[in-house]
Design a protein around this motif. Sequence first.
Motif, short mmCIF file in Angstrom:
data_model
loop_
_atom_site.label_atom_id
_atom_site.label_comp_id
_atom_site.label_asym_id
_atom_site.label_seq_id
_atom_site.Cartn_x
_atom_site.Cartn_y
_atom_site.Cartn_z
N ARG A 1 0.83 -1.20 0.00
CA ARG A 1 0.00 0.00 0.00
C ARG A 1 0.87 1.25 0.00
O ARG A 1 0.62 2.20 -0.75
CB ARG A 1 -0.93 -0.01 1.21
N PHE B 1 -5.35 6.84 -3.51
CA PHE B 1 -5.52 7.31 -2.14
C PHE B 1 -6.79 6.74 -1.52
O PHE B 1 -6.77 6.30 -0.36
CB PHE B 1 -5.54 8.84 -2.09
N ARG B 2 -7.89 6.71 -2.28
CA ARG B 2 -9.14 6.13 -1.77
C ARG B 2 -8.95 4.65 -1.44
O ARG B 2 -9.40 4.17 -0.40
CB ARG B 2 -10.25 6.32 -2.78
N TYR C 1 -6.12 3.19 -0.71
CA TYR C 1 -5.21 3.11 0.43
C TYR C 1 -5.97 3.30 1.75
O TYR C 1 -5.79 2.54 2.69
CB TYR C 1 -4.11 4.17 0.29
N ILE C 2 -6.83 4.31 1.80
CA ILE C 2 -7.63 4.55 3.01
C ILE C 2 -8.56 3.38 3.28
O ILE C 2 -8.72 2.94 4.42
CB ILE C 2 -8.41 5.88 2.88
N ALA C 3 -9.20 2.85 2.25
CA ALA C 3 -10.11 1.73 2.42
C ALA C 3 -9.38 0.48 2.91
O ALA C 3 -9.90 -0.28 3.74
CB ALA C 3 -10.84 1.42 1.11
N SER C 4 -8.16 0.27 2.44
CA SER C 4 -7.41 -0.91 2.87
C SER C 4 -6.93 -0.78 4.30
O SER C 4 -6.74 -1.79 4.99
CB SER C 4 -6.22 -1.15 1.94
N LYS C 5 -6.74 0.44 4.78
CA LYS C 5 -6.35 0.66 6.18
C LYS C 5 -7.49 0.35 7.14
O LYS C 5 -7.25 0.00 8.29
CB LYS C 5 -5.87 2.09 6.39
N LYS C 6 -8.73 0.50 6.67
CA LYS C 6 -9.89 0.25 7.52
C LYS C 6 -10.14 -1.24 7.74
O LYS C 6 -10.83 -1.61 8.67
CB LYS C 6 -11.13 0.91 6.94
#
Length: 77
Positions: A17, A68-69, A71-76
């Motif tokens: 990521r 970026f979207r 990346y943020i979704a994968s962090k959740k």
Amino acid sequence: MNGFLKWADNRHFISVRAFVIYATVWMTWKATEQAWIFASHSTLDGVGTASVVAAVTAPIAALQGFVFRDYIASKKQ
């Protein structure tokens, strides 16, 4: 290849990521740098130069938004 990247990411050998974010930022920087060079040497009028720069940088901005979207979704998860 996808299986390897998931395995490596889960084992924290590499952060896929983070690599994708860094690669996208680098691509954005290079595209912006090339746009500056083009704009400073262009013989087109202002609107023509702006149109060419926008046509080149808009897809990279869209890619940046997607990455970026994602990346943020994968962090959740």
